[in-house]
Every structure is written in structure tokens, then in C-alpha cells.
Write a protein that holds these residues in place. Structure first.
Motif, PDB file in Angstrom:
ATOM      1  N   PRO A   1      76.624   1.948 -37.393  1.00  0.00           N
ATOM      2  CA  PRO A   1      76.394   2.845 -36.215  1.00  0.00           C
ATOM      3  C   PRO A   1      76.440   4.299 -36.074  1.00  0.00           C
ATOM      4  CG  PRO A   1      77.277   0.705 -35.465  1.00  0.00           C
ATOM      5  CD  PRO A   1      77.371   0.789 -36.987  1.00  0.00           C
ATOM      6  N   SER A   2      77.632   4.529 -37.198  1.00  0.00           N
ATOM      7  CA  SER A   2      77.844   6.097 -37.313  1.00  0.00           C
ATOM      8  C   SER A   2      76.929   6.782 -38.062  1.00  0.00           C
ATOM      9  CB  SER A   2      79.429   6.273 -37.991  1.00  0.00           C
ATOM     10  OG  SER A   2      79.280   5.449 -38.976  1.00  0.00           O
ATOM     11  N   ASP A   3      76.156   6.334 -38.678  1.00  0.00           N
ATOM     12  CA  ASP A   3      74.943   6.867 -39.294  1.00  0.00           C
ATOM     13  C   ASP A   3      73.771   7.136 -38.772  1.00  0.00           C
ATOM     14  OD1 ASP A   3      75.930   6.105 -42.195  1.00  0.00           O
ATOM     15  OD2 ASP A   3      75.402   4.097 -42.109  1.00  0.00           O
ATOM     16  N   LYS A   4      73.878   6.757 -37.497  1.00  0.00           N
ATOM     17  CA  LYS A   4      72.759   7.140 -36.270  1.00  0.00           C
ATOM     18  C   LYS A   4      71.437   7.052 -36.946  1.00  0.00           C
ATOM     19  CE  LYS A   4      76.396  10.417 -34.602  1.00  0.00           C
ATOM     20  NZ  LYS A   4      77.169  11.794 -34.369  1.00  0.00           N
ATOM     21  N   GLU A   5      70.705   8.400 -36.950  1.00  0.00           N
ATOM     22  CA  GLU A   5      69.304   8.371 -37.044  1.00  0.00           C
ATOM     23  C   GLU A   5      68.915   7.348 -38.355  1.00  0.00           C
ATOM     24  OE1 GLU A   5      66.791   9.423 -35.238  1.00  0.00           O
ATOM     25  OE2 GLU A   5      68.348  10.561 -33.875  1.00  0.00           O
ATOM     26  N   ALA A   6      69.663   7.228 -39.363  1.00  0.00           N
ATOM     27  CA  ALA A   6      69.303   6.684 -40.781  1.00  0.00           C
ATOM     28  C   ALA A   6      69.074   5.285 -40.139  1.00  0.00           C
ATOM     29  CB  ALA A   6      70.068   6.672 -41.879  1.00  0.00           C
ATOM     30  N   LEU A   7      70.074   4.658 -39.205  1.00  0.00           N
ATOM     31  CA  LEU A   7      70.185   3.277 -38.929  1.00  0.00           C
ATOM     32  C   LEU A   7      68.778   3.320 -37.774  1.00  0.00           C
ATOM     33  CD1 LEU A   7      71.179   0.387 -38.275  1.00  0.00           C
ATOM     34  CD2 LEU A   7      72.868   1.525 -36.819  1.00  0.00           C
ATOM     35  N   TYR A   8      68.690   4.089 -36.956  1.00  0.00           N
ATOM     36  CA  TYR A   8      67.869   3.893 -36.247  1.00  0.00           C
ATOM     37  C   TYR A   8      66.374   3.610 -36.819  1.00  0.00           C
ATOM     38  CZ  TYR A   8      71.338   6.260 -33.240  1.00  0.00           C
ATOM     39  OH  TYR A   8      72.438   6.523 -32.644  1.00  0.00           O
ATOM     40  N   GLN A   9      66.133   4.390 -37.809  1.00  0.00           N
ATOM     41  CA  GLN A   9      65.057   4.209 -38.606  1.00  0.00           C
ATOM     42  C   GLN A   9      64.762   2.827 -39.201  1.00  0.00           C
ATOM     43  OE1 GLN A   9      64.628   7.417 -41.307  1.00  0.00           O
ATOM     44  NE2 GLN A   9      64.766   9.053 -39.767  1.00  0.00           N
ATOM     45  N   GLN A  10      66.115   2.354 -39.799  1.00  0.00           N
ATOM     46  CA  GLN A  10      66.095   0.983 -40.231  1.00  0.00           C
ATOM     47  C   GLN A  10      65.490  -0.102 -39.081  1.00  0.00           C
ATOM     48  OE1 GLN A  10      69.911  -0.246 -41.825  1.00  0.00           O
ATOM     49  NE2 GLN A  10      69.297  -0.135 -43.821  1.00  0.00           N
ATOM     50  N   ILE A  11      66.182   0.004 -38.101  1.00  0.00           N
ATOM     51  CA  ILE A  11      66.000  -0.884 -36.862  1.00  0.00           C
ATOM     52  C   ILE A  11      64.492  -0.669 -36.651  1.00  0.00           C
ATOM     53  CG2 ILE A  11      66.458  -1.479 -34.551  1.00  0.00           C
ATOM     54  CD1 ILE A  11      69.499  -0.662 -35.047  1.00  0.00           C
ATOM     55  N   ASN A  12      64.024   0.539 -36.373  1.00  0.00           N
ATOM     56  CA  ASN A  12      62.482   0.738 -35.938  1.00  0.00           C
ATOM     57  C   ASN A  12      61.713   0.293 -36.903  1.00  0.00           C
ATOM     58  OD1 ASN A  12      62.374   2.044 -33.393  1.00  0.00           O
ATOM     59  ND2 ASN A  12      63.318   3.827 -34.177  1.00  0.00           N
ATOM     60  N   SER A  13      61.809   0.398 -38.255  1.00  0.00           N
ATOM     61  CA  SER A  13      60.998  -0.220 -39.245  1.00  0.00           C
ATOM     62  C   SER A  13      60.882  -1.700 -39.304  1.00  0.00           C
ATOM     63  CB  SER A  13      61.563   0.062 -40.558  1.00  0.00           C
ATOM     64  OG  SER A  13      62.859  -0.720 -40.948  1.00  0.00           O
ATOM     65  N   VAL A  14      61.756  -2.350 -38.880  1.00  0.00           N
ATOM     66  CA  VAL A  14      61.756  -3.762 -38.308  1.00  0.00           C
ATOM     67  C   VAL A  14      61.151  -4.164 -37.234  1.00  0.00           C
ATOM     68  CG1 VAL A  14      63.029  -5.945 -38.298  1.00  0.00           C
ATOM     69  CG2 VAL A  14      64.038  -4.122 -39.804  1.00  0.00           C
ATOM     70  N   LEU A  15      61.240  -3.435 -36.229  1.00  0.00           N
ATOM     71  CA  LEU A  15      60.585  -3.451 -34.769  1.00  0.00           C
ATOM     72  C   LEU A  15      59.112  -3.615 -34.868  1.00  0.00           C
ATOM     73  CD1 LEU A  15      62.357  -1.574 -32.019  1.00  0.00           C
ATOM     74  CD2 LEU A  15      61.911  -3.794 -32.109  1.00  0.00           C
ATOM     75  N   VAL A  16      58.447  -2.620 -35.635  1.00  0.00           N
ATOM     76  CA  VAL A  16      57.211  -2.444 -35.805  1.00  0.00           C
ATOM     77  C   VAL A  16      56.418  -3.442 -36.513  1.00  0.00           C
ATOM     78  CG1 VAL A  16      57.316   0.062 -35.574  1.00  0.00           C
ATOM     79  CG2 VAL A  16      57.150  -0.701 -37.700  1.00  0.00           C
ATOM     80  N   HIS A  17      56.964  -4.157 -37.562  1.00  0.00           N
ATOM     81  CA  HIS A  17      56.551  -5.279 -38.271  1.00  0.00           C
ATOM     82  C   HIS A  17      56.464  -6.659 -37.677  1.00  0.00           C
ATOM     83  CE1 HIS A  17      57.290  -2.577 -41.648  1.00  0.00           C
ATOM     84  NE2 HIS A  17      56.219  -3.105 -42.250  1.00  0.00           N
TER      85      HIS A  17
END
Length: 500
Positions: free
Chosen positions: A484-500
Motif C-alpha cells: 500500500p505504501s507504494d501508492k501509485e505504482a500499486l494502483y497501476q498494478q491493480i488497474n491493469s488487472v481490472l481492465v482485463h
């Protein structure tokens, strides 16, 4: 008479207002993209909760009054660069920071001399042995080799800095304070090196014991600087090492008193299990430190527990603290903070967004849980209430959840705590307002779940905390997800899974 009272009140306000430190200056080549921050420790350690944002005008100028009762070593922070300053009541300092090269120039003020000196000696200089290659260079050496190749050369450099301080034109009081910081900082760096860079257990124990056996636990000046209290924290860990080596050597029975602590090993295990390591360190501090040191040190431990929202441990430590120090100036603040956590617990007792799975003791597979959320991405946090880094990461969870409001993301928490900590776990998640889905396993029953989680991961280590992202079909999409402390980098990881 009324005029005299009014005059006295005005004088009191003026005195109170002057009992501060004024910091002013300018950021050269200021782009306005990043904040200027000062972090003022309560006693010691860096906690973001103690950071104050300094307003900066469009032309880069700033001017702020900082609170200080006497003196504080503080960190001025700009673009991830840390500058150590010594702020003293009723003094001031003017400085400039060049945004292009991050250079801090101290220009004028009544606090100029001591702060110029801190710059000259580079007080927080990171030793070469704390760099990445140190483990390769020194990791396998025994204590005799370490002493010759690392410890003595480093202490010689420390003594050179002390000579520079002694020869300076600052006040005798400031000389004592800064020399003390330099001495205790050396202990802290060497301790950190031994515990993080060495892989030879006998060498670690020998270095720690030889280092602290010759140390002076009574502060050379009081109020002591923040490095002294970091040293005190490390000293308690040294006492643990020394005590348990002595237990083994002298075959001390579990029912007999532990050296330096005065309680039995059986009692110590009960204390740690019920109230945590901070309570155990309270026992060590009361047996070994001067009373004023114990008061200051334990106050910081209590506030740390508040930051972690660990009500159970905080309440227990606060209770014994107030009995020992009934007149402490910290008691009112401690009571307020304990009560605020109790209010959080009460507010979340009926929070339906905090879901504890039924019959979680019967869950045999992590996929049995993931299957309940087909069609959604699941972010799994594997943690424990006993785990410091785990609790630190939980502080970033509200920001993470805010980034995925009204999106198909489930936040799932797998806690590893033993059966006798079940109530503590449930209380902790409510105090922290950990919305999401929770279940718990003990050290034995979590083993098959770890095997599932790490089946396709190259790194099979079962460390805490650890994070995983499951796709909408319930398959592991990211086996080593960011924190969670990685913030934007983590958000991008989750978003990349969301769009697939």
C-alpha cells in the motif's frame, strides 16, 4: 488593578510566543511542485505524524515559527533530501535551498553557528558499511576482523568529528549536546550494521555485546538528544541478547529471574504474549535506565502504539506508566489518545463494512474464499497483529481504498495470529476501521494456504506482510504485489488487472 492584570496576561502571551524557533528563507529556482516539510520528533525516531508542512510563496520564500520547549534536532525535508537542524527556543535561522542541486545554505540567525557546525561535520553521514555492498565485504568476518577493519576505523572518524566540535566557538552546552549525539549515533549505526548486514550469528552477538558493554547508559546531557533515545532502544535489545546468552550458559530455569530484568522467562513470555514487546521493554527500562530516561522513552513507545492504533498494548503500557509517573506532563495527552482509540472501537463495533468471515477456522483453501468474489479483483493482505511492518502498511490502506471507490475491487485480509489472540485481532481491526473481508489462521493452519499462494512464485519465502492480486476469475494475477505504501505504482498494478 484590571490594567495590571491585562498587562501581565499580555506579557505571558508574549513570553509564550517568544518561546519558539523561527525558520525563514527561500527556495531558489522554485518550481512549486513539491512541499517543504519539517519533522520534529516527540522524543526520537521519524514518524510522518510529526511532520509540519511549511508554506512556501510562489517566489520561494518561507517563514515559519516552530514549537520547541528547549532544543530539538529536526529534519528539514525537500524533494526527499533530509537536512538536520538544531532548533533552540527563542532562536532563529535563515537559510536557502537550491532546488536544482538540493544545496542547503545557512545564511544568518542566532542559531547559525551550531547549525553550520552540523553541516561541517555532516552529522547524519551514512557510513560506507551501511551501503549495499557491505554485506558482501564484511558479512562473513568474525568479531576480531570486524573490529580491526570496520569498527576502529569508524570510531576514529567519529573522534575526528568530536575534535572539530570541541574546537568550535559554539556554547559549551551545545558542544556537549552535539558530541553526545555523535557518540550515540555511532553506536546506532554499528548496531544497525550488526543486525542487518552480518550473517554470522556468533559475530553478531560478539559485536553487539562488545559494543554496548563499554557504553554509558546515563545521558551525558539532559534533556538528551534523539540519538540517545535510539541508543536506549538498541541498548534494551542488547540486554535481551546478553540475558538470553546468559540463560543458556548458566542453565537458568524458566521459573528463575532473567538477568537485567528481574522476572522469570515464564513471566516474560506471558507479558510479551499478552501485552507485546513494548511492555517487555518497559520492564527492561525500569530496571536499567534512570527514571527521567524511562519516562521519556516510554512516552514515545506509548505514542508509537497510538500511531499503530494498537489499543490493547497502548492501554496496558499507559496504565503502568501512570502508576510509575503519576505527575508526568505526558499523562493528559496519553489519556486523550487512549480514549480516542476506545471511541474508534465503539464506533466500529457495528460497522457492516468490516466483515469477519464465519467459521474461518474451517477454511482449508484460500481459493475457497476468493471464489466468493468471482467477477471482482481481490487484493489480499497477509499480515499479523504482532508484525510492525504490517501495521505500518495498514496506515496507507485508506488512501488505497479511496483510489478504488465504486470499483470492482475487494480488500481481503488473511491474519496470522494464534488462537489466544483471536479477541485481540478482532479488536484491532475494529479500532483501525479496516473495512474489507477478514479471516484468521494460526502458525500451523496457515501453512497450506502459504503453499497455495507461493506455488507459482519464484520467491517462496513466507514473510510478512505479503500481498497478492487475484483476477476476476479467481486466479493469482500478481504473486508478489506491491505494498500500500507504494501508492501509485500499486494502483497501476491493480488497474491493469481490472481492465482485463
Amino acid at each position: 488593578m484590571k490594567k495590571n492584570i491585562a498587562l501581565l496576561c499580555l506579557m505571558f502571551v508574549v513570553i509564550q510566543a517568544s518561546a519558539q524557533f523561527n525558520l525563514m528563507g527561500k527556495i531558489l529556482n522554485y518550481t512549486g511542485k513539491e512541499d517543504l516539510v519539517v519533522n520534529i520528533p516527540l522524543v526520537y525516531g521519524f514518524h510522518k505524524e510529526n511532520s509540519i508542512s511549511i508554506p512556501v510563496a510562489k517566489n520561494g520564500t518561507f517563514n515559519i515559527t516552530l514549537p520547541t520547549e528547549t532544543q530539538n534536532f529536526v529534519s528539514l525535508i525537500f524533494q526527499r533530501q533530509f537536512y538536520t537542524l538544531l532548533i533552540t527556543r527563542n532562536k532563529n535561522l535563515t537559510a536557502s535551498i537550491n532546488e536544482n542541486n538540493k544545496n542547503l545554505e545557512l545564511l544568518s540567525g542566532t542559531a547559525l553557528l551550531e547549525n553550520k557546525l552540523l553541516q561541517k561535520i555532516n552529522i547524519m553521514e551514512n557510513p560506507a558499511f551501511m551501503e549495499e555492498q557491505a554485506a558482501h565485504l564484511y558479512g562473513g568476518l568474525n568479531f576480531t576482523e570486524l573490529n580491526a577493519k570496520l569498527i576502529q576505523p569508524y570510531l576514529a572518524k567519529r573522534d575526528e568529528k568530536i575534535d572539530i566540535i570541541t574546537a568550535s566557538k559554539i556554547s559549551l552546552k551545545n558542544k556537549k549536546l552535539i558530541i553526545s549525539e555523535v557518540k550515540y549515533l555511532a553506536y546506532n549505526y554499528l548496531n544497525d550494521f550488526a543486525r542487518t548486514q552480518l550473517n554470522n550469528k556468533p559475530a553478531i552477538d560478539s559485536m553487539i555485546i562488545n559494543l554496548f558493554d563499554n557504553s554509558i547508559i546515563k545521558p551525558e546531557i539532559f534533556p538528551a538528544g534523539l540519538q540517545y533515545y535510539s541508543f536506549a532502544d538498541n541498548y534494551l535489545r542488547y540486554l535481551e541478547t546478553k540475558a538470553f546468552l546468559k540463560i543458556k550458559k548458566d542453565n537458568i530455569k524458566p521459573t528463575e529471574p532473567i538477568p537485567y530484568y528481574g522476572i522469570s522467562l515464564d513471566s516474560a513470555n506471558v507479558v510479551v504474549k499478552k501485552y507485546g514487546k513494548p511492555y517487555w521493554r518497559w520492564v527492561g527500562s525500569t530496571k536499567n535506565f534512570p527514571e527521567p530516561v524511562t519516562e521519556q522513552y516510554t512516552y514515545q513507545q506509548i505514542i508509537n502504539l497510538y500511531y499503530d492504533k494498537d489499543l490493547r498494548q497502548m492501554a496496558a503500557l499507559s496504565e503502568v506508566f501512570k502508576k510509575r509517573f503519576p505527575q508526568s506532563k505526558f499523562n493528559q495527552e496519553i489519556d486523550q489518545k487512549v480514549n480516542s482509540l476506545r471511541q474508534m472501537l465503539a464506533q466500529n463495533e457495528s460497522n457492516t463494512d468490516i466483515v469477519v468471515l464465519k467459521d474461518y477456522d474451517k477454511i482449508q483453501s484460500v481459493y475457497d474464499v476468493i471464489a466468493k468474489y468471482k467477477g471482482k479483483v481481490v487484493y489480499l493482505d497477509v499480515w499479523g497483529t504482532w508484525c510492525g511492518p504490517c501495521k505500518e502498511e495498514l496506515k496507507f490502506m485508506p488512501q488505497l481504498k479511496s483510489a478504488f471507490t465504486n470499483k470492482d475491487v475487494i480488500f481481503l485480509y488473511l491474519d496470522m495470529d494464534e488462537e489466544d489472540r483471536d479477541a485481540i485481532w478482532k479488536e484491532f481491526i475494529k479500532v483501525n476501521g479496516l473495512t474489507g473481508v477478514h479471516f484468521r489462521k494460526n502458525r500451523q493452519t496457515i501453512a497450506p494456504l502459504w503453499k497455495e499462494l507461493l506455488a507459482d512464485a519464484q520467491d517462496k519465502a513466507e514473510y510478512y506482510p505479503q500481498y497478492f492480486i487475484f483476477d476476476k476469475e479467481g486466479k493469482v494475477a500478481v504473486s508478489k504485489a506491491l505494498r500500500p505504501s507504494d501508492k501509485e505504482a500499486l494502483y497501476q498494478q491493480i488497474n491493469s488487472v481490472l481492465v482485463h
